[in-house]
Every structure is written in C-alpha cells, then in structure tokens.
Design a protein around this motif. Structure first.
Motif, mmCIF file in Angstrom:
data_model
loop_
_atom_site.group_PDB
_atom_site.id
_atom_site.type_symbol
_atom_site.label_atom_id
_atom_site.label_comp_id
_atom_site.label_asym_id
_atom_site.label_seq_id
_atom_site.Cartn_x
_atom_site.Cartn_y
_atom_site.Cartn_z
ATOM 1 N N SER A 31 58.864 31.548 30.621
ATOM 2 C CA SER A 31 57.412 31.494 30.727
ATOM 3 C C SER A 31 57.043 30.203 31.452
ATOM 4 N N PRO A 32 56.316 30.289 32.543
ATOM 5 C CA PRO A 32 55.728 31.493 33.127
ATOM 6 C C PRO A 32 56.782 32.358 33.821
ATOM 7 N N ALA A 33 56.444 33.649 33.979
ATOM 8 C CA ALA A 33 57.316 34.598 34.659
ATOM 9 C C ALA A 33 57.331 34.296 36.158
ATOM 10 N N LEU A 53 49.204 32.059 50.274
ATOM 11 C CA LEU A 53 49.315 32.027 48.815
ATOM 12 C C LEU A 53 47.945 31.962 48.139
ATOM 13 N N PRO A 54 47.832 32.523 46.941
ATOM 14 C CA PRO A 54 46.589 32.415 46.173
ATOM 15 C C PRO A 54 46.474 31.037 45.517
ATOM 16 N N GLU A 55 45.334 30.796 44.918
ATOM 17 C CA GLU A 55 45.105 29.536 44.208
ATOM 18 C C GLU A 55 45.685 29.610 42.797
ATOM 19 N N THR A 56 46.224 28.492 42.329
ATOM 20 C CA THR A 56 46.668 28.445 40.937
ATOM 21 C C THR A 56 45.434 28.535 40.043
ATOM 22 N N GLY A 57 45.629 29.103 38.880
ATOM 23 C CA GLY A 57 44.526 29.286 37.938
ATOM 24 C C GLY A 57 43.790 30.596 38.104
ATOM 25 N N ALA A 58 44.024 31.295 39.212
ATOM 26 C CA ALA A 58 43.360 32.577 39.445
ATOM 27 C C ALA A 58 43.953 33.642 38.531
ATOM 28 N N HIS A 59 43.109 34.516 38.020
ATOM 29 C CA HIS A 59 43.583 35.630 37.204
ATOM 30 C C HIS A 59 43.743 36.839 38.115
ATOM 31 N N VAL A 60 44.860 37.556 37.969
ATOM 32 C CA VAL A 60 45.126 38.742 38.783
ATOM 33 C C VAL A 60 45.388 39.934 37.868
ATOM 34 N N GLU A 61 45.082 41.100 38.386
ATOM 35 C CA GLU A 61 45.338 42.346 37.676
ATOM 36 C C GLU A 61 46.486 43.073 38.365
ATOM 37 N N ALA A 62 47.177 43.916 37.636
ATOM 38 C CA ALA A 62 48.208 44.756 38.242
ATOM 39 C C ALA A 62 47.546 45.594 39.329
ATOM 40 N N GLY A 84 47.969 38.725 34.951
ATOM 41 C CA GLY A 84 48.226 37.392 34.427
ATOM 42 C C GLY A 84 47.471 36.330 35.184
ATOM 43 N N THR A 85 47.770 35.089 34.847
ATOM 44 C CA THR A 85 47.141 33.945 35.485
ATOM 45 C C THR A 85 48.190 33.189 36.284
ATOM 46 N N ILE A 86 47.869 32.893 37.528
ATOM 47 C CA ILE A 86 48.809 32.205 38.408
ATOM 48 C C ILE A 86 48.962 30.756 37.948
ATOM 49 N N TRP A 109 61.291 32.450 45.702
ATOM 50 C CA TRP A 109 60.276 32.969 44.773
ATOM 51 C C TRP A 109 58.902 32.664 45.335
ATOM 52 N N ILE A 110 57.902 33.441 44.958
ATOM 53 C CA ILE A 110 56.575 33.261 45.545
ATOM 54 C C ILE A 110 55.586 32.621 44.585
ATOM 55 N N LEU A 111 55.543 33.095 43.347
ATOM 56 C CA LEU A 111 54.625 32.475 42.392
ATOM 57 C C LEU A 111 55.105 32.684 40.974
ATOM 58 N N LYS A 112 54.480 31.940 40.073
ATOM 59 C CA LYS A 112 54.790 32.048 38.649
ATOM 60 C C LYS A 112 53.499 32.397 37.924
ATOM 61 N N LEU A 113 53.620 33.347 36.985
ATOM 62 C CA LEU A 113 52.464 33.872 36.268
ATOM 63 C C LEU A 113 52.617 33.728 34.763
ATOM 64 N N GLU A 114 51.516 33.383 34.105
ATOM 65 C CA GLU A 114 51.430 33.514 32.651
ATOM 66 C C GLU A 114 50.972 34.952 32.434
ATOM 67 N N LEU A 115 51.859 35.795 31.914
ATOM 68 C CA LEU A 115 51.578 37.219 31.787
ATOM 69 C C LEU A 115 50.571 37.524 30.686
ATOM 70 N N ASP A 116 49.697 38.499 30.953
ATOM 71 C CA ASP A 116 48.788 39.000 29.921
ATOM 72 C C ASP A 116 49.533 39.914 28.958
ATOM 73 N N ASP A 117 50.511 40.670 29.480
ATOM 74 C CA ASP A 117 51.260 41.651 28.706
ATOM 75 C C ASP A 117 52.734 41.266 28.772
ATOM 76 N N ASP A 118 53.351 41.091 27.626
ATOM 77 C CA ASP A 118 54.757 40.673 27.635
ATOM 78 C C ASP A 118 55.714 41.862 27.772
ATOM 79 N N GLN A 119 55.190 43.065 27.978
ATOM 80 C CA GLN A 119 56.024 44.247 28.181
ATOM 81 C C GLN A 119 55.600 44.964 29.463
ATOM 82 N N PRO A 120 55.849 44.372 30.625
ATOM 83 C CA PRO A 120 55.417 45.024 31.864
ATOM 84 C C PRO A 120 56.150 46.346 32.088
#
Length: 136
Positions: A31-33, A53-62, A84-86, A109-120
């Motif tokens: 963590s982060p993934a 690249l996106p900004e850190t702190g941005a929230h993304v959806e699948a 998750g959140t970048i 690797w491109i980015l690291k995410l704090e996942l919203d769901d721990d079972q993708p």
C-alpha cells in the motif's frame, strides 16, 4: 502448456500481478498499490516518447482515462482498472518514457494508488495470457 506459460516464452507476465482487459497491471501486495502498462501494451505502442501524468491527490474511478501514453505510432489512454486516490506518480518515467518499454514491471511503473476496494476484479496472469493470445 497454459497460455501464460506460452506467452512467458516471449512476454513477461509476473504471476503476482493482476491484469485488466486494457493491458494495465496492478500490484496490490503493498500500500499504495502500484499500476503500470503490461509488456504486451508497451510492445504494441512502440517506443514511448511522452507520458502525461495526473496530479497526486486526484481521485479516480475504474474506467477513467487517467494517463496519456504517446509513441511514434499512436496516442493511447491508460484506463484505470480500479478506483482510488493517486498517491504517487513516476516522474522519472515522465522524464524518460522509454523506461516503460524497457522495464514495464519495474522502473517503468506509472503511478501508485490508495485503493478504495481491496478486492479489485482483475485477471490472473494465466487469464491475461489467454486474452493476449486471442488478440494475436
């Protein structure tokens, strides 16, 4: 011989990673993934020359297009397979996008995410190997 074994003769498919149909890998063992594009995607794109690249702190959806990958052949979006959140972006890869071609599962690797769901809901290496076999 399984599909991932057949593909592993020419393409690397690390068993510990999860894969999306959009050729994105996810390593959720920490963590982060960590997220990046597969060797297959990097090969299909050709030599990468630009990475937006996106900004850190941005929230993304699948399903969100979060990164733009540009090569001499095409401009392709990276579709995020999870919500998750970048947390981090790989600025070194933005400075030298060729690292994605040469080491897609390591330094590329491109980015690291704090996942919203721990079972993708993603594919195993074997399932992804079958998918790319069908694409060829």
């Amino acid at each position: 011989m399984t599909a991932s074994q057949k593909n592993s003769e020419r393409l690397s498919l690390p068993e510990q990673l999860h894969y999306s149909q959009d050729h994105v890998w996810l390593d959720d063992s920490s963590s982060p993934a960590v997220l990046g594009v597969t060797e297959y995607a990097a090969e299909q794109l050709g030599d990468l020359v630009f990475l937006d690249l996106p900004e850190t702190g941005a929230h993304v959806e699948a399903g969100d297009e979060i990164v733009e990958l540009e090569s001499a052949k095409a401009v392709e979006p990276l579709v995020c397979p999870v919500a998750g959140t970048i947390a981090y972006v790989n600025r070194a890869a933005a400075d030298d996008p060729g690292v994605i071609n040469s080491d897609p599962y390591g330094e590329g690797w491109i980015l690291k995410l704090e996942l919203d769901d721990d079972q993708p809901d993603l594919m195993s290496a074997d399932e992804y190997g079958k998918l790319i076999d069908l694409a060829q």
